[in-house]
Enzyme design. Structure first.
Site, PDB file in Angstrom:
ATOM      1  CD  GLU A  90      -2.760   1.118   2.531  1.00  0.00           C
ATOM      2  OE1 GLU A  90      -3.822   1.776   2.531  1.00  0.00           O
ATOM      3  OE2 GLU A  90      -2.384   0.443   3.512  1.00  0.00           O
ATOM      4  CE  LYS A 141      -7.738   1.420   3.508  1.00  0.00           C
ATOM      5  NZ  LYS A 141      -6.440   1.841   4.080  1.00  0.00           N
ATOM      6  CB  CYS A 176      -4.787  -1.474   4.194  1.00  0.00           C
ATOM      7  SG  CYS A 176      -3.870  -1.454   5.773  1.00  0.00           S
TER       8      CYS A 176
END
Length: 291
Positions: free
Chosen positions: A43, A116, A153
């Protein structure tokens, strides 16, 4: 394709964006030389993890997607005949930013991006200051070698994200990640936190019958020791590989995608799903404002 060679790049980062990009490209070349067909980067690999503070200057790190970094990586993907999964800080419009992962096919084609969806806001991880939650929904990218489901994540902690992406036909799930320990923590707490992080992701393999590839950074940055520990689990959650907690590592892992059919047939967690129950949960949240 029944089998695919997946390369993981676990590395440290510096405060120099070009230096980080060049370093990542060098490591892509290394794993490609070892036979990788799909290369997964951690990331926000082009910078230090800047979300440790709320600083307007850090917005200058963002770029358009597609844009400068994807243009360079597309050329590398085409040259090496590899798929690249690249996590970047996206500037969508003036004052509007996302934590985004782009997927580049083995012919250099830009296949699209995932933004995300789940954004944390904890001490040292002030991502809500920088990132707007994703608006593209969950995404699966049909590449030359496999259909890749990309999450990022904090999405790791939510079973719905893995389930919906798997239902869309992903052959395996990829989680670019930046997570670590506070340097003041004791070893027992460190171990418990890492085990929770890995366990929840391996459970996504089991619940959905797909391999999971999780790539994390290493190195100490602003009081956080990023814990590395990148890993790959098979469709029943068994570890195929786990990296160290404190070293840069490259690894190519073979995924046998045909095994998902066997696991899903004999342990039909995906087939026996009750997707209608999600509507009950959603309705409850809409109707009850106290929740």
């Amino acid at each position: 394709m029944a089998k695919v060679q997946v390369g993981l790049v676990q590395m440290t980062c510096s405060g120099n964006k070009q230096e980080n990009l060049d370093k990542a490209i060098a490591k892509i070349r290394e794993v490609a030389a070892q036979g990788a067909q799909v290369v997964c980067l951690q990331e926000l690999f082009t910078s230090l993890y800047f979300c440790d503070v709320e600083d307007y200057e850090n917005f200058k790190l963002a770029e358009t997607i597609p844009g400068p970094s994807t243009d360079v990586l597309s050329a590398v993907a085409k040259e090496l005949n590899v798929v690249i999964v690249a996590s970047l800080f996206e500037k969508r419009a003036e004052g509007l930013y996302h934590n985004t992962t782009a997927v580049l096919d083995a012919d250099g084609a830009y296949l699209g991006k995932y933004r995300k969806m789940h954004i944390p806001d904890d001490p040292g991880f002030y991502e809500k200051f920088y990132f707007t939650p994703g608006d593209l929904g969950y995404k699966v990218f049909k590449t030359k070698y496999a259909k890749i489901g990309v999450l990022i994540c904090w999405d790791q902690w939510y079973p719905e994200a893995a389930r919906l992406t798997s239902l869309m036909g992903a052959d395996f799930l990829v989680y670019p990640t930046a997570i670590g320990w506070a340097t003041t923590q004791d070893e027992e707490t460190n171990k418990e936190q890492y085990n929770a992080w890995q366990t929840i992701q391996r459970s996504h393999s089991i619940a959905n019958g797909v391999p999971v590839v999780s790539i994390n950074r290493v190195g100490e940055e602003a009081g956080v020791a990023f814990w590395g520990g990148s890993f790959v689990s098979n469709p029943f959650g068994s570890l195929l590989y786990q990296a160290s907690h404190d070293k840069e590592e490259l690894k190519v892992v073979e995924l046998d995608l045909s095994k998902s059919d066997s696991y899903r047939t004999h342990w039909p967690f995906l087939r026996d799903r009750r997707i209608d129950s999600y509507s009950q949960i959603t309705k409850r949240y809409i109707d009850d404002e106290s929740i």
